[in-house]
Design a protein around this motif. Structure first.
Motif, short mmCIF file in Angstrom:
data_model
loop_
_atom_site.label_atom_id
_atom_site.label_comp_id
_atom_site.label_asym_id
_atom_site.label_seq_id
_atom_site.Cartn_x
_atom_site.Cartn_y
_atom_site.Cartn_z
N GLY A 35 11.91 14.88 66.62
CA GLY A 35 10.81 15.08 67.55
C GLY A 35 10.93 14.31 68.85
O GLY A 35 10.12 14.50 69.75
N TYR A 36 11.95 13.47 68.97
CA TYR A 36 12.11 12.64 70.17
C TYR A 36 13.21 13.20 71.07
O TYR A 36 14.19 12.51 71.37
CB TYR A 36 12.43 11.19 69.78
CG TYR A 36 11.36 10.55 68.93
CD1 TYR A 36 10.26 9.94 69.52
CD2 TYR A 36 11.44 10.56 67.54
CE1 TYR A 36 9.27 9.35 68.74
CE2 TYR A 36 10.45 9.99 66.75
CZ TYR A 36 9.37 9.39 67.37
OH TYR A 36 8.38 8.81 66.60
N SER A 37 13.06 14.44 71.50
CA SER A 37 14.11 15.07 72.28
C SER A 37 13.54 16.18 73.15
O SER A 37 12.42 16.66 72.94
CB SER A 37 15.18 15.65 71.34
OG SER A 37 14.64 16.74 70.61
N THR A 38 14.36 16.63 74.10
CA THR A 38 13.98 17.75 74.97
C THR A 38 13.80 19.03 74.17
O THR A 38 12.88 19.82 74.45
CB THR A 38 15.05 17.95 76.06
OG1 THR A 38 15.10 16.80 76.90
CG2 THR A 38 14.74 19.16 76.91
N MET A 39 14.64 19.26 73.18
CA MET A 39 14.54 20.48 72.38
C MET A 39 13.19 20.58 71.68
O MET A 39 12.58 21.65 71.62
CB MET A 39 15.68 20.54 71.34
CG MET A 39 17.03 20.88 71.93
SD MET A 39 17.09 22.58 72.57
CE MET A 39 17.04 23.50 71.04
N HIS A 40 12.72 19.47 71.15
CA HIS A 40 11.41 19.46 70.50
C HIS A 40 10.31 19.73 71.52
O HIS A 40 9.36 20.48 71.25
CB HIS A 40 11.18 18.11 69.82
CG HIS A 40 9.87 18.01 69.10
ND1 HIS A 40 9.59 18.69 67.94
CD2 HIS A 40 8.74 17.32 69.41
CE1 HIS A 40 8.36 18.42 67.55
NE2 HIS A 40 7.82 17.59 68.43
N PHE A 41 10.42 19.14 72.70
CA PHE A 41 9.44 19.37 73.76
C PHE A 41 9.43 20.83 74.19
O PHE A 41 8.37 21.39 74.48
CB PHE A 41 9.74 18.48 74.97
CG PHE A 41 9.32 17.04 74.78
CD1 PHE A 41 8.87 16.56 73.56
CD2 PHE A 41 9.37 16.14 75.84
CE1 PHE A 41 8.47 15.25 73.39
CE2 PHE A 41 8.97 14.83 75.70
CZ PHE A 41 8.53 14.38 74.47
N VAL A 42 10.60 21.45 74.25
CA VAL A 42 10.69 22.87 74.62
C VAL A 42 9.94 23.72 73.62
O VAL A 42 9.20 24.64 73.99
CB VAL A 42 12.17 23.30 74.72
CG1 VAL A 42 12.28 24.83 74.76
CG2 VAL A 42 12.82 22.71 75.95
N LEU A 43 10.11 23.42 72.33
CA LEU A 43 9.40 24.18 71.29
C LEU A 43 7.89 24.03 71.44
O LEU A 43 7.15 25.02 71.40
CB LEU A 43 9.86 23.72 69.91
CG LEU A 43 9.12 24.33 68.71
CD1 LEU A 43 9.23 25.86 68.71
CD2 LEU A 43 9.66 23.77 67.40
N LEU A 44 7.41 22.80 71.62
CA LEU A 44 5.98 22.58 71.79
C LEU A 44 5.45 23.27 73.04
O LEU A 44 4.37 23.87 73.02
CB LEU A 44 5.69 21.07 71.87
CG LEU A 44 5.93 20.24 70.60
CD1 LEU A 44 5.72 18.77 70.90
CD2 LEU A 44 5.02 20.70 69.47
N TYR A 45 6.21 23.20 74.11
CA TYR A 45 5.81 23.82 75.37
C TYR A 45 5.66 25.33 75.20
O TYR A 45 4.67 25.93 75.65
CB TYR A 45 6.84 23.50 76.44
CG TYR A 45 6.53 24.04 77.81
CD1 TYR A 45 5.73 23.33 78.69
CD2 TYR A 45 7.03 25.27 78.23
CE1 TYR A 45 5.44 23.81 79.96
CE2 TYR A 45 6.75 25.76 79.50
CZ TYR A 45 5.96 25.04 80.36
OH TYR A 45 5.66 25.53 81.61
#
Length: 212
Positions: free
Chosen positions: A171-181
């Motif tokens: 959860g501490y990554s850009t990929m996780h942020f992309v999914l949430l976004y």
């Protein structure tokens, strides 16, 4: 056109700020509870664990809010964000040097100059990808939902169920942020799947149990 402020989202943002503060006080200032703490002070330890679970999703809330409103890329906003990060980290470094907590070394200057924080790096990655994500989200509803489901399954199998986490990093990554976004943008633009709406409480319980 002037954007109308949404008081409920603003309140959620304030709550998330307190969650971040609570998380760092619980972890950084007090230190993680130990086995000895659990044996000698059961109630205080359980209380700290409860507040840890309560606040662990604070950063996710901020990213979901970004997805709800949508990130509109501009060089001015990008440079302002970088300046704020550098200003805050250099300010913290100056305070710690003045009080003698850390020495003023090239190593400390280097770390603070490039802001080697996982959040700054992850959010910068999301910010730079936002224009491409917005094009996909706003122009192709079906493909958007397929990618969201694909990213969710990818994170499930190659992060939570795998000992290796090169992409999502728990959860501490850009990929996780992309999914949430993408999830937040989908809900904002197209609403929630009827299946999710119908079984939302069961899915919530399943998510909580799975995260323990």
């Amino acid at each position: 056109m002037t954007q109308v402020r949404q008081s409920n989202i603003e309140l959620l943002r304030i709550v998330a700020m307190f969650m971040v503060m609570m998380l760092h006080v619980n972890n950084t200032a007090l230190g993680l509870p130990t086995t000895e703490d659990a044996q000698t002070a059961i109630l205080p330890t359980l209380t700290r664990i409860f507040f840890e679970l309560l606040s662990i999703g604070s950063v996710n809330v901020f990213v979901l809010i970004s997805g709800w409103f949508g990130i509109r890329f501009s060089w001015k906003s990008l440079t302002t964000f970088i300046f704020q990060c550098v200003f805050i980290t250099w300010g913290m470094l100056l305070v710690m040097v003045c009080f003698g907590f850390v020495p003023l070394t090239l190593r400390n200057l280097d770390v603070n100059l490039f802001v080697r924080s996982w959040f700054v790096q992850a959010y910068l990655g999301l910010y730079l990808l936002a224009p491409a994500l917005n094009l996909l989200i706003e122009n192709n509803k079906k493909r958007h939902s397929q990618i969201v489901i694909g990213l969710f399954l990818l994170e499930l199998f190659y992060d939570f169920l795998s000992p290796s986490e090169p992409l999502f990093k728990a959860g501490y990554s850009t990929m996780h942020f992309v999914l949430l976004y993408m999830i937040a943008r989908y809900v904002k633009l197209y609403g929630v799947f009827s299946f999710v709406r119908k079984w939302s409480f069961c899915l919530f319980l399943l998510t909580v149990v799975g995260g323990l």
